[in-house]
Every structure is written in structure tokens, then in C-alpha cells.
Design a protein around this motif. Structure first.
Motif, mmCIF file in Angstrom:
data_model
loop_
_atom_site.group_PDB
_atom_site.id
_atom_site.type_symbol
_atom_site.label_atom_id
_atom_site.label_comp_id
_atom_site.label_asym_id
_atom_site.label_seq_id
_atom_site.Cartn_x
_atom_site.Cartn_y
_atom_site.Cartn_z
ATOM 1 N N ASP A 28 19.386 -74.208 46.506
ATOM 2 C CA ASP A 28 20.813 -73.840 46.668
ATOM 3 C C ASP A 28 21.294 -74.731 47.792
ATOM 4 O O ASP A 28 21.038 -75.371 48.804
ATOM 5 C CB ASP A 28 20.562 -72.412 47.464
ATOM 6 C CG ASP A 28 21.998 -71.892 47.970
ATOM 7 O OD1 ASP A 28 22.585 -72.649 48.761
ATOM 8 O OD2 ASP A 28 22.179 -70.595 47.905
ATOM 9 N N HIS A 30 23.881 -74.987 49.694
ATOM 10 C CA HIS A 30 24.420 -74.678 50.748
ATOM 11 C C HIS A 30 23.214 -74.329 51.761
ATOM 12 O O HIS A 30 23.318 -74.641 52.976
ATOM 13 C CB HIS A 30 25.141 -73.239 50.858
ATOM 14 C CG HIS A 30 26.761 -73.907 50.330
ATOM 15 N ND1 HIS A 30 27.761 -74.448 50.907
ATOM 16 C CD2 HIS A 30 27.252 -73.730 48.982
ATOM 17 C CE1 HIS A 30 28.739 -74.785 50.141
ATOM 18 N NE2 HIS A 30 28.442 -74.164 48.823
ATOM 19 N N ARG A 31 22.217 -73.728 51.331
ATOM 20 C CA ARG A 31 21.123 -73.579 51.942
ATOM 21 C C ARG A 31 20.483 -74.736 52.556
ATOM 22 O O ARG A 31 19.896 -75.141 53.604
ATOM 23 C CB ARG A 31 19.841 -72.774 51.388
ATOM 24 C CG ARG A 31 18.585 -72.465 52.061
ATOM 25 C CD ARG A 31 17.587 -71.540 51.210
ATOM 26 N NE ARG A 31 16.410 -71.846 52.062
ATOM 27 C CZ ARG A 31 15.194 -72.416 51.202
ATOM 28 N NH1 ARG A 31 15.513 -73.014 50.179
ATOM 29 N NH2 ARG A 31 14.196 -72.691 52.063
ATOM 30 N N ALA A 33 22.016 -77.834 52.789
ATOM 31 C CA ALA A 33 22.831 -78.344 53.949
ATOM 32 C C ALA A 33 22.680 -77.678 55.174
ATOM 33 O O ALA A 33 22.587 -78.210 56.317
ATOM 34 C CB ALA A 33 24.370 -78.182 53.318
ATOM 35 N N ALA A 34 22.405 -76.323 55.376
ATOM 36 C CA ALA A 34 22.045 -75.396 56.421
ATOM 37 C C ALA A 34 21.023 -76.004 57.089
ATOM 38 O O ALA A 34 20.682 -76.247 58.576
ATOM 39 C CB ALA A 34 22.053 -74.108 56.280
ATOM 40 N N TRP A 39 27.351 -79.830 57.537
ATOM 41 C CA TRP A 39 28.465 -78.775 57.032
ATOM 42 C C TRP A 39 29.100 -79.198 55.811
ATOM 43 O O TRP A 39 29.373 -80.644 55.695
ATOM 44 C CB TRP A 39 29.668 -79.157 58.228
ATOM 45 C CG TRP A 39 29.370 -78.451 59.548
ATOM 46 C CD1 TRP A 39 28.677 -79.165 60.640
ATOM 47 C CD2 TRP A 39 29.608 -77.163 60.214
ATOM 48 N NE1 TRP A 39 28.310 -78.387 61.618
ATOM 49 C CE2 TRP A 39 29.023 -77.163 61.463
ATOM 50 C CE3 TRP A 39 30.101 -75.831 59.514
ATOM 51 C CZ2 TRP A 39 28.691 -76.118 62.024
ATOM 52 C CZ3 TRP A 39 29.816 -74.967 60.260
ATOM 53 C CH2 TRP A 39 29.461 -74.816 61.618
ATOM 54 N N VAL A 40 29.300 -78.493 54.950
ATOM 55 C CA VAL A 40 29.895 -78.782 53.507
ATOM 56 C C VAL A 40 31.367 -78.159 53.652
ATOM 57 O O VAL A 40 31.679 -77.373 53.975
ATOM 58 C CB VAL A 40 29.137 -78.224 52.478
ATOM 59 C CG1 VAL A 40 29.867 -78.578 51.251
ATOM 60 C CG2 VAL A 40 27.682 -78.583 52.576
ATOM 61 N N TRP A 70 27.463 -80.539 43.059
ATOM 62 C CA TRP A 70 25.802 -80.742 43.332
ATOM 63 C C TRP A 70 25.450 -82.207 43.457
ATOM 64 O O TRP A 70 24.672 -82.834 44.137
ATOM 65 C CB TRP A 70 25.324 -79.964 42.355
ATOM 66 C CG TRP A 70 23.639 -79.994 42.352
ATOM 67 C CD1 TRP A 70 22.897 -80.088 41.322
ATOM 68 C CD2 TRP A 70 22.684 -79.937 43.417
ATOM 69 N NE1 TRP A 70 21.464 -80.395 41.649
ATOM 70 C CE2 TRP A 70 21.300 -80.109 43.056
ATOM 71 C CE3 TRP A 70 22.773 -79.622 44.801
ATOM 72 C CZ2 TRP A 70 20.191 -80.198 43.772
ATOM 73 C CZ3 TRP A 70 21.530 -79.697 45.615
ATOM 74 C CH2 TRP A 70 20.452 -79.920 45.230
#
Length: 194
Positions: A28, A30-31, A33-34, A39-40, A70
Motif C-alpha cells: 500500500d 500510502h502506508r 509513505a507513512a 507526505w504524498v 505507484w
């Protein structure tokens, strides 16, 4: 056939282990990135990484498909994790090196080798490409290139093993020849006295 991971493939395997991701179904963006405190953002501009006051942002072109976003994310993540310096102020050759590294990272991060090795790919190239594209959520062209990289690496490993085996056999033949020649030379130089 035994497959030996390259340093890059090992690094990416470690990153995924750190993220506790063992297969493509758990990936994932966003996961990820976190986890890396990135920050996306989505803008009407080319994809890029920005560092401001020690904080990282990855800007993705909102017009791209999710698969292309992606892929771009992985490229920019390499800059976050592995590169330093202002891209616009660095020497052209150093910038080209970083871009080359980011491209290699992108192919291996989006489609990790350790995950590919767990798959049973179809023998037909088009079917294998489609399976990679669908499984890892990348474009057809990307999957095709990644499959080619994977096959080149496997062919290289196979060649290395066969060449090493050939050299070992050649060494044994040469050893036997030296022993034979030594015995022959000793026999020829022997003198018989009565």
C-alpha cells in the motif's frame, strides 16, 4: 536453480521486511509513505520529491494512472531513502547516476525479486507479463521490462554456474595432464644401470 539476490534486491527485501510486507497483496503506497514519514501530494505537474526543513514530500502527477503513480512513487522514494543534495545544483553526471539508481530501485521495489521468486510464472511471455502487471499493479510496459531484467539475471546466474563448472572440469583435466606429463618425463629421463 538457486537464485542469488543482488545488493539492491537484498536491500529491498530488508525494506519490505521492515515494513512487515511479505507479498504483493499487502503493498500500500500510502502506508509505505507513512512508515517513512513522507507526505504524498497530487498535483498537475511532473512527479518529484521535495525536501523542505527536513520533511519529505513526494508529488505525483494526478493525471497518471494509479499504476503509473505507484511506479513514480517508487522512483521518488529511492531519492528519499538513498540520495542527498539539490538535484538542480549537482553535477550532471552525479544527477544521471542518481536517476539511474532511482530507476533500478523503482523496478525492483514495485516488483520485488523475492516476491517474484515465490510465483509460478506462465511459460508464455505475454501471460507472464500480464500476471506481473496484474499482481503488482504496474503497467504492461513496466511488467515487460521487469520480466526482462529478471530473466537476464537468471540467465547470468545460470551462465556463471555453468562457466564455474567448466573451469573446475578444465582444472581437473589440466591436473591429470600435468601428472601424466610428469610421469612421462620421469620415465624418459630415467637411466637404467646394470
Amino acid at each position: 536453480m538457486t537464485y542469488f539476490l543482488t545488493h539492491l534486491e537484498e536491500d529491498i527485501k530488508r525494506l519490505y521486511a521492515q515494513l512487515q510486507i511479505s507479498g504483493p497483496a499487502y503493498v500500500d503506497m500510502h502506508r509505505i509513505a507513512a512508515e517513512f514519514h513522507v507526505w504524498v501530494h497530487y498535483e498537475d505537474t511532473g512527479s518529484m520529491m521535495v525536501k523542505h526543513q527536513g520533511l519529505y514530500s513526494i508529488i505525483l502527477n494526478r493525471a497518471l494512472s494509479p499504476e503509473e503513480q505507484w511506479q513514480d512513487f517508487a522512483h521518488e522514494l529511492c531519492h528519499v531513502l538513498k540520495h542527498t543534495g539539490n538535484h538542480f545544483k549537482m553535477h550532471k553526471l552525479f544527477r544521471e547516476l542518481q536517476e539511474f539508481q532511482a530507476k533500478q530501485f523503482m523496478y525492483h521495489f514495485c516488483v520485488p525479486t523475492f516476491m517474484l521468486l515465490q510465483m509460478k510464472l506462465p511459460n508464455l511471455r505475454q501471460q507472464a507479463t500480464l500476471q506481473i502487471a496484474q499482481t503488482f499493479h504496474v503497467t504492461w510496459a513496466f511488467a515487460e521490462k521487469r520480466l526482462a531484467l529478471f530473466e537476464q539475471r537468471r540467465a547470468g546466474i545460470r551462465f556463471q554456474k555453468e562457466f564455474t563448472s567448466y573451469l573446475m572440469r578444465a582444472d581437473k583435466v589440466a591436473e591429470k595432464e600435468i601428472v601424466y606429463q610428469t610421469k612421462e618425463a620421469a620415465h624418459e629421463t630415467s637411466e637404467v644401470y646394470s
